[in-house]
Enzyme design. Structure first.
Site: not given
Length: 792
Positions: A443, A446, A522
């Site tokens: 997670d 990026e 999300d």
């Protein structure tokens, strides 16, 4: 000082309060200062185009065409892919490619063309280069699929990376797909799409772009053929798409257009042509086979941010067991860490984590751990101390370690673009394995760094190794998550060599399938979020990432019982089947939505378990052929324009068509069927395609159709593998593929090829064998038989 940024800073501190709010403000100003100092000023630029052809140099598979201000290398490889690179750009080095590039096709010939141009003629494709640098891809019959106009560069006068632009034209009937994980689609409408992996910082819906995974990969579907185009540069950029129109204006077709603008990097491109299946096969041969998940990862996963304790995990698991609901994995979010610090455990909430993992595994349930890349920047943190000693963290342009803010507070980031750093990080998973975790959920990669304003990531001026070439975050950003997955996957291969690693990642880039899959991130709770879930899975599959899925019920909020159930029913037919929600969202356990939803969810869970052999077969076929599990309904008939516009149904492999309910209050729905006979799996009724049918879609199920003649491997009542055969029409034949799998390990099972055919009134099911066709050695259950028919 920017007054608007100052106002944003004050608002953040006022709304968030506490130390974290102040940290995000400091991080935003620190990032802004770093880029102001560390990035070269753009300054004056020179515009450049290739100019006219000067001479050519034939070579294997094509050759080099030299223009007055640039040169173009064109190569057709043995697998039929076309590569071209401007200004000396070669296929390597590339984070997208797996291993060495395919060999040039020795049969491809560079020869003169009309008007002073040249062309490369190969078996599957012809590439025509005009005298001013336009590149045209044609079928062997001479139909133009794509025409790239001469590119343009804008070079800084003082040196540095050049911006460039490539405008392309496609057929008027062509439709665009791909570009990574996009919430609106899977068909990409007119508009501009960003190529910068982005955490939106909130739950997203169909109108939000960009998201976590962007790729310069387009799949273009037209009457003449399908082609995939990949511009191999990881820099920031945009793609502006405009669909064509047939008979526009005075009766002439208007071509579709794609305009790619990049802030830097090489201008190099791969194109592959053919059917969708062939295109994805060639793409997989370039970027690598998809990682094969262990069988348990194809079951049902339950996750939540906020379990908080072992007792809560045991309570949830007991809830599944008491209600006889299948469960295969439980995911622990950042709340199981010690103050959100990666590779640690909150021993107050989880004092006996290895024992919990052992107890769950005894019941066939695996534990999956979240793993974030950010490391708390605090001496005494073992990961920080070890990484500092080995100099593994990203530095800024001044040479200092770059800091950001993530869940543990002030944080630093490993430079995964360095082989030594990947090896160090991969070794850290030993701690996770010792805690009993069997899978890993990447997670925030990026990478995300919280800021009060501006981009929520590292400074673009931050320095990276890039495998020793050196460069900054402008080039490294989009491949950061890919390289993190690489590190985790290879580390697990070494630490647990007998088991297939299970890694899925929020961010990534072209080639990420080599190390695992992805999930939606999300996605917002609501009916639009449900639609976005399907779009993301289909879009990633067409970019070569076959394993993905959404957060069932959405990440935020509280879904209505109807929305939750429809999401659950859809996800039961997607590769990653996971319920998940945020800390502040409503519950996601099936029994929390009332007895009716519970019973209908049980049906979906039981059907998913029954179909596990089919999902395992699709996983093996994805690895060997590049074909995604979830495919658009036009997969086998891309020339059918009606199917190209169908976005509310999908093929699961070759044999099942799934039509989820995506709107509230629907008790029936229209389904667009491809050619052939299709059976409603609930009623057994046969429908003839191509065409649209209206079918019941009660709350108890969503419509699912089986292809006539299909052989679908399923789990029998005794737990063994049996064949569910859907009868072909009289006088017709059918068949299917089965890949039996032990569930884990590295054995490569043989593909079993079955054929179904009529022998008088008997339906015969046979297996292709080295000695010829033999009766099926596996139990067979035939469905869709008419009255008076016999089976064998």
């Amino acid at each position: 000082m920017d007054g608007r940024d100052l106002v944003r800073s004050i608002k953040v501190v006022g709304s968030v309060g506490a130390a974290q709010g102040l940290r995000t403000v400091r991080a935003a100003w620190r990032r802004k200062r770093a880029d102001a100092v560390g990035l070269p000023p753009r300054g004056a630029e020179r515009a450049r185009v290739p100019g006219p052809v000067q001479d050519v140099r034939p070579g294997p598979g094509g050759g080099v065409i030299r223009f007055s201000r640039s040169e173009l290398q064109v190569t057709v490889t043995v697998n039929g892919a076309v590569f071209w690179g401007w200004d000396g750009s070669a296929p390597e080095p590339s984070y997208a490619l797996a291993g060495r590039c395919p060999e040039p096709d020795p049969r491809a010939v560079l020869e003169p063309d009309k008007d002073g141009g040249w062309r490369v003629v190969a078996e599957r494709v012809t590439v025509v280069i005009s005298r001013h640098g336009a590149v045209e891809v044609q079928t062997p019959g001479g139909v133009t699929l794509r025409r790239d106009l001469p590119p343009r560069w804008w070079e800084p006068v003082a040196g540095g990376s050049a911006r460039w632009m490539q405008r392309s034209e496609v057929a008027a009937d062509a439709r665009f797909f791909g570009l990574g994980g996009r919430a609106s689609g899977p068909r990409l409408r007119d508009g501009t799409y960003s190529l910068w992996n982005t955490d939106p910082g909130r739950s997203f819906g169909p109108g939000d772009d960009p998201l976590y995974i962007t790729m310069p990969v387009q799949l273009v579907v037209a009457d003449a053929a399908t082609h995939l185009v990949f511009h191999d540069t990881s820099w920031d950029g945009t793609v502006t798409l405009r669909e064509g129109e047939e008979g526009a204006g005075s009766g002439h077709d208007r071509a579709g257009t794609s305009e790619l603008r990049m802030d830097g990097g090489p201008l190099r491109c791969w194109v592959m042509v053919g059917t969708p299946a062939r295109v994805l096969l060639v793409w997989a041969s370039l970027t690598g086979p998809a990682a094969l998940p262990p069988a348990w990862a194809l079951g049902h996963h339950h996750a939540r941010w906020g379990f908080g304790s072992e007792q809560e995990v045991r309570r949830i698991v007991s809830g599944y067991q008491e209600r006889d609901l299948p469960l295969d994995a439980v995911h622990l979010d950042i709340d199981h860490y010690d103050e959100h610090q990666v590779f640690t455990v909150d021993h107050e909430g989880f004092p006996k984590l290895p024992q919990l993992a052992e107890d769950l595994r005894r019941d066939g349930i695996r534990l999956v751990s979240i793993v974030d890349p950010a490391v708390k920047a605090e001496p005494g943190n073992a990961v920080y101390d070890g990484g500092t000693a080995l100099d593994v963290f990203v530095r800024d342009a001044s040479g200092e370690v770059a800091q950001g803010v993530v869940w543990p507070g002030d944080a630093v980031f490993p430079d995964f673009t360095h082989a030594r750093v990947r090896q160090w990080w991969g070794g850290l998973y030993e701690e996770r394995l010792a805690q009993g975790f069997a899978g890993f959920w990447h997670d925030m990669n990026e990478p995300t760094s919280f800021t009060a304003f501006g981009e929520s990531t590292l400074p673009r001026s931050a320095r990276h190794s890039l495998e020793g070439r050196g460069g900054d975050h402008r080039e490294a950003h989009n491949v950061y998550g890919l390289c993190m997955a690489w590190a985790g996957y290879e580390g697990l291969r070494e630490l647990a060599p007998e088991e297939r690693p299970f890694v899925f990642s929020r961010s990534g880039w072209a080639g990420m399938q080599r190390y695992g899959g992805s999930w939606s991130g999300d996605v917002a709770t609501g009916w639009p979020g449900l639609r976005a879930s399907l779009s993301l899975v289909m879009g990633l599959g067409l970019c070569g990432v076959p394993y993905s899925g959404p957060d069932v019920g959405g990440f935020d909020g509280s879904p209505s019982p109807e929305l939750y159930l429809r999401w659950f029913q859809l996800a039961a037919y997607l590769p990653l089947f996971r319920t998940h929600a945020s800390l502040r969202a409503g519950r996601r356990e099936p029994w929390e939505f009332g007895p009716e939803v519970l019973e209908h969810a049980r049906v979906a869970l039981v059907e998913r378990r029954r179909l596990l052999p089919y999902f395992m077969t699709l996983a093996h076929l994805a690895r060997r052929t590049g074909a995604p599990y979830v495919r658009p309904v036009w997969w086998s008939a891309p020339e059918d324009r009606t199917l190209r516009g169908c976005e509310d149904a999908f093929l699961l492999g070759d044999d099942l068509l799934v039509a989820p309910v995506l709107d509230p209050g629907a008790g029936r729905r229209a389904v667009q069927l491809p050619r052939g006979r299709w059976y409603d799996t609930a009623t057994g009724r046969a429908y003839e395609g191509a065409g649209q049918v209206l079918v019941d879609a009660p709350m108890s199920r969503i419509p699912v159709f089986a292809r006539s003649g299909a052989v679908v491997p399923v789990r029998g009542d005794d737990g063994g593998l049996e064949l569910e055969v859907w009868a072909p029409a009289r006088g017709r034949a059918g068949g299917g593929l089965v890949v039996p799998d032990a569930g884990d390990g590295w054995d490569e099972p043989e593909i079993e090829r079955y054929v179904t055919r009529w022998d008088g009134d008997r339906l015969v099911v046979e297996l292709e064998h080295e000695d010829g066709m033999i009766p099926s050695p596996r139990p067979v259950r035939v469905r869709g038989l008419g009255e008076g028919a016999a089976q064998m």
